[in-house]
Every structure is written in C-alpha cells, then in structure tokens.
Design an enzyme around this catalytic site. Structure first.
Site, PDB file in Angstrom:
ATOM      1  CG  MET B  86      -5.450  15.015  10.119  1.00  0.00           C
ATOM      2  SD  MET B  86      -5.096  13.657  10.956  1.00  0.00           S
ATOM      3  CE  MET B  86      -6.732  13.219  10.903  1.00  0.00           C
ATOM      4  CB  CYS B  87      -5.645  21.473   8.881  1.00  0.00           C
ATOM      5  SG  CYS B  87      -5.375  23.093   9.013  1.00  0.00           S
ATOM      6  CG  LEU B  88      -8.981  18.295  13.182  1.00  0.00           C
ATOM      7  CD1 LEU B  88      -9.758  17.430  13.608  1.00  0.00           C
ATOM      8  CD2 LEU B  88      -7.913  17.307  12.507  1.00  0.00           C
ATOM      9  CG  LEU B  91      -2.174  18.795  13.488  1.00  0.00           C
ATOM     10  CD1 LEU B  91      -3.048  18.238  12.604  1.00  0.00           C
ATOM     11  CD2 LEU B  91      -1.246  18.896  14.059  1.00  0.00           C
ATOM     12  NE  ARG B  92      -9.173  24.882  11.629  1.00  0.00           N
ATOM     13  CZ  ARG B  92     -10.569  24.635  12.146  1.00  0.00           C
ATOM     14  NH1 ARG B  92     -10.361  24.360  13.217  1.00  0.00           N
ATOM     15  NH2 ARG B  92     -10.435  23.227  10.516  1.00  0.00           N
TER      16      ARG B  92
END
Lengths: 444, 151
Positions: B86-88, B91-92
């Site tokens: 989960m990378c958006l 959190l990017r």
C-alpha cells in the site's frame, strides 16, 4: 501490441516509483570549474559560450548530489561555509541564538517540538562545533564531512525546510500571490515540507528571507540555461543587516549555479583566497595606512599541530578576536590568526605578560551554554603583539587589500624594485636651525 | 533517529490509534512493526482482523514507512500480489514529510479502509468496481473479510 489494464497499471506504478540513481557525494570538494566547460563542450552553442566564460569569473565549484534536495543542500552548505568565512565565532554563535529563537516560529505554526528538535539539534550542533575552532579553521573540511553524513545533512535540510515553511505561513502576505492558486498551507505541504522535493524559486526566496539574509549573507544564483547571450544570467539577493551589532560588509556570498532542475555551488577566485583569513572584512583593516610588513593572507596555521581541545579559548572567542584587530592598525589580515596560536600556550610562553583585562570587546558574545562561555582565560593585548612579531611571516603571495596593493608602488616599500628606505630628517620637517628651509626636503 | 522511533513506538503503546494495536515483529528490532487492525465499522472490513507489517527504513524519517498487508484484503489501493503493498498519498517517497509521525501514517491507513482512493489505485479492476458497482464491491470485500480476516 496491446497491454492489459493490469499491465498498464504495473508500468505506471514502476514509472511512478522510479527514482534515478544520483551519482557522486552529497557535496563534493571544490574543483576547477573548467570541468563544467568540458562537460558542455559538445552541447548546444549557447551552452558552449556560456560555460566557456564561466570559469573566468568563477574559478571553482562544488557538485551537489541531484537527489531532490540539491538546492536546499547547496543553500545550507553555503550558509555554513559563509559563516565559517567570517572566522568570527561570536557571529556563528549569534546564529545559534537566532536559529534557536526561530523555534518559536516553528511552535507557532504547530510543529511538535519533539519532532523538530531532532532536526534543529543537528544544525545547532554543527554551528557550535564550527564556532569552537574559529578563528582557526580548516577551510570547510569538517563541514564537508558533516554534509556527507546523510543523517546530519538530511536533518539540517529538514530544519531549513521547516523554518522556511513556518516562515511562509507566518508571512503569508509576502508569498501568497506566487503559489499559483494554492493556499500557503497546501504549497508548503507539497513543495517545502516533503523530503526530496526540489526547491523552487518561491522556496528559495522564502529560505533566503528566513535564514540566509538575516545572517548577513548574500545569495547569487547564476542561471545556465538556453536563453540567448554569452554569459550566464544572474539573480542577486543582497545580505540583510546582520542581527549582531558588529559591522558586516556582506562579503560572504553563497553563489549557486542553476541548471534546469539542479543546483551546484560556485566560487569566485577571491572567495577562496579569503577563506583562511576573513578578518580582512573588518573595516579597521581596510583603513590601514601604516607600513605593511606582512603580506600573506594565507598563513598556514592549520599545519602547526594544534591541539584543538586546548584551543577553545573563551576569551579569544569574544574579546580576543576583536581585540586582535582593534588594538593596532599595523596588524594586517594575516596577523590575527597566527597571533591567536601562542595564547593557548601562555603558561610556558616566555613572552607572555601577566594577565590583564582586555579592552571591551567590539562584539559581545551571546550568552549561550557551552564550553566557550566559561571564561577561563583571556588574552592580553600585549601578549598578542609580542607573539605577533614572533610569527611575522614574510611571504611572496600577492597583496589582498587595496592599501596593500598600492603599497608596492611606493619606493618606500620593500617590494619596490627601487626600494629606498625613507630617512627622516628632522631638519627638513621643522625649522630647527637658522638656515633650514621648509621646502628643501630630500634635495641634498 | 532510533531515539525518535523509540519514542513514537512508546507513544503508540500508550495511545494507540483507533481500532489498532502496534507491536514489534521481533522483540529487539525497532524498525519492524506488526499492526493489528480491527476492521472499522460501517465498512466491508468490519468484524475482520487484519495484520499489517510496517517496515521503517534505515533512513526513517527521511523515507516513508513501508506498509504491507499480511492479511488478504479486497481493496483498490492494496496490491493483490502476495505482498499487499500500500503506497499512495503521503506514504509515497516524494510526498512523505519527515515531520509526520507514524501515528498519522497509521491513521491514514485506517482512513483508507473507510474510504478507498480509486483514482490512485493499484488494482484498476477493483477501483472500477468500487466506482461503478459499489454494491458488488461491498459484497466481495465482505466475503474476503470473512474468508481471510477471521479473528
């Protein structure tokens, strides 16, 4: 060839997550800017022209790693280096006080102290350790080492980002018209606060306003781009008045070379010459008119086996330094640094004279915690002078100040080919005998 | 920055984010956390128990934490490739702020369970379904919850 939606999404993800491998150290040692010329030798003629003329003005440069933080890192490194150049520990400690007080601005916009202190501590620590060795310094070697420690460097950059962001939020009127319809809050959140987001012009302006300019440091940015012309375009941000009451002539300038998307640090020839003995910035020395015995601004005091631990002389840090250039107009820029050396070994120094209170310092050291504030010892003016004569170096380097440059043109100067010491004839100066005539000087 | 991580971890023990419990995966590694999430109510994940590994990079806080769902979840922002990445949003890498706390990152994760971001999806099919056939999305997500996220 058709791609499925999943494949496209996969490629998009890869492309979003792609981080180019930036090469080189975080900040490099100084190197000849001829390298920039050769880099562009095969490029567009505009670049060839501009990079050919560049080294004439700017002899050296440092590369800064292009990892999204380069502009911030270049500014931060330049800030520390400019402070180092002042060779004035009280100025550097003044910055410790000022940046500490800027924590109030960080508080006022709601940054939690326990989070930002990890960042501010690194900046303050490096300032303190820089001040501790001054006026003797290593021409930035320690700064370079610290800036190549990614933990320290990232923290300092983050500190600069947070102060800049807090400054923009508390001075929103000055910046809000330049954010392209973003609120200042959103702009800071997307352009200033994230790590590895490159500085843009507005961020540069705000960082200069908040941190660089009030430190009495100027900024010059040279734009190497495709715009027509033989030379790089430049933008200048003059230094603000220093917050300390000491006079400051704004000699220290951070020079940045901007190539689209990237910043490096540039140096003029005189920037580098001045590094080891920045006391020349003191106006008293510029007014110097007496005989000049010393001509070197590059005395190599760093090679004399200093015991740095014993070199933290508190008196020297505040009173001592200004004393060195305020007691005697004969003292040239080269003097005060080596004269500082013997002070440390006063106990065994045959030339040392009994302790006496030095005259009131021009620069008052701010009250701060730390070893430099414990007044264990203060040098006396006599001691400075005695030792100054002991270490007088006569070296063939070119003169630095205007007064010194002109000195060589006089026959009375030892450098002059037709050197002829002046002989003072009281009779020619005054009517001491009945036959003397005032205008017959040196005619016999 | 171990000091910061120690403090953040301790703070999360005394004041855990809603529906969450934070532990270390192995006792003496502060950089690897396991977060147990109770599916928030009024979502298809309610009643499920989800395990998420949170890996703090060595460069933390200058790099964002890495979030991996260990429990299979039907969600447009979680990869369905066994890694559960989960990378958006923040959190990017380019958007992460070193001044952000882990508590905020975890709260963001929980918020995404309540309200997925289909426009920034890693699974376009699920995103499409979430946007155009919410009922079907709910049904499948609920099914996955009972199958894979049994408490």
């Amino acid at each position: 060839m058709a791609y499925t939606e999943e494949e496209l999404a996969q490629y998009e993800r890869l492309s979003n997550d792609y981080v180019p491998d930036a090469e080189g150290p975080l900040v490099s040692p100084r190197q000849s800017s001829q390298r920039i010329t050769s880099e562009y030798a095969q490029a567009d003629p505009v670049y060839v022209h501009k990079t050919t003329t560049l080294p004439q003005q700017f002899s050296q440069y440092r590369t800064v790693k292009g990892d999204g933080n380069c502009g911030w890192r270049a500014l931060a490194f330049g800030y520390f280096e400019a402070l180092l150049q002042t060779a004035d520990p009280s100025r550097v400690l003044g910055e410790v006080a000022r940046l500490t007080s800027l924590n109030n601005v960080l508080d006022s916009v709601g940054y939690p102290r326990d989070i930002y202190e990890d960042f501010t501590d690194e900046t303050l620590q490096l300032l303190k350790s820089t001040a501790a060795t001054l006026p003797v310094h290593d021409d930035g070697a320690a700064l370079l080492a610290s800036f190549n420690d990614s933990g320290i460097c990232n923290a300092i950059i983050m500190h600069f980002r947070l102060v800049t962001s807090a400054w923009m939020k508390t001075h929103a009127d000055s910046y809000v018209h330049y954010t392209e319809n973003q609120s200042i809050q959103d702009y800071c959140s997307t352009h200033i606060e994230p790590h590895a987001v490159e500085i843009d012009n507005l961020g540069l302006q705000a960082c200069i306003d908040a941190i660089i300019k009030p430190a009495g440091i100027a900024v010059q940015v040279l734009y190497l781009d495709r715009s027509p012309g033989e030379e790089v375009n430049q933008l200048n941000w003059p230094a603000g008045p220093s917050t300390l009451n000491a006079p400051y002539n704004g000699l220290s300038t951070i020079r940045l070379l901007y190539r689209p998307g990237h910043y490096d640090i540039l140096y003029k020839h005189e920037d580098i010459d001045i590094l080891p003995a920045a006391a020349v910035t003191n106006p008293q020395i510029n007014l110097m008119s007496g005989p000049v015995y010393l001509s070197s601004s590059n005395v190599c005091y760093s090679q004399q086996g200093l015991d740095i631990d014993n070199f933290y002389i508190p008196g020297l840090m505040s009173a001592g330094v200004s004393l060195a250039y305020s007691t005697d107009a004969y003292i040239s820029n080269a003097i005060y640094a080596p004269s500082a050396l013997p002070i440390t070994s006063a106990a065994t120094d045959p030339y040392s004279v009994p302790y006496s209170e030095p005259p009131k310092a021009i620069v008052e050291s701010p009250t701060l915690e730390g070893p430099w504030n414990t007044d264990r010892f203060r040098p006396s003016q006599y001691q400075v002078e005695v030792k100054f004569r002991q270490v007088m170096p006569v070296r063939p380097e070119p003169c630095q100040t205007e007064a010194m440059k002109q000195a060589g043109e006089s026959k009375a100067h030892f450098r002059n080919e037709d050197f002829q010491p002046q002989i003072w004839e009281p009779g020619a100066e005054y009517n001491v005998g009945r036959n003397s005539e005032p205008n017959r000087r040196r005619s016999s | 920055m171990t000091k910061r991580i120690t403090k953040e971890f301790a703070d999360l023990q005394t004041e855990p984010p809603e529906d969450m419990k934070v532990d270390l995966i192995t006792e003496n590694d502060l950089f690897k956390w396991v977060v147990t999430i109770n599916g928030p109510k009024d979502t298809p994940y309610a009643g499920g128990l989800f395990l998420v590994h949170v890996i703090l990079p060595n460069e933390y806080p200058f790099k964002p934490p890495v979030i991996n769902w260990k429990t299979k979840i039907y969600h447009p922002n979680v990869t369905n490739d066994g890694k559960g990445t989960m990378c958006l949003g923040f959190l990017r890498d380019g958007e992460w702020k070193p001044s952000s706390r882990m508590a905020a990152a975890l709260e963001y994760v929980r918020q995404l369970m309540i309200e997925p971001v289909p426009d920034d999806a890693v699974d376009p099919a699920i995103a499409e379904e979430y946007k155009n056939n919410r009922k079907q999305f709910f049904k499948t997500a609920k099914q996955w919850t009972t199958t894979y996220a049994k408490p």
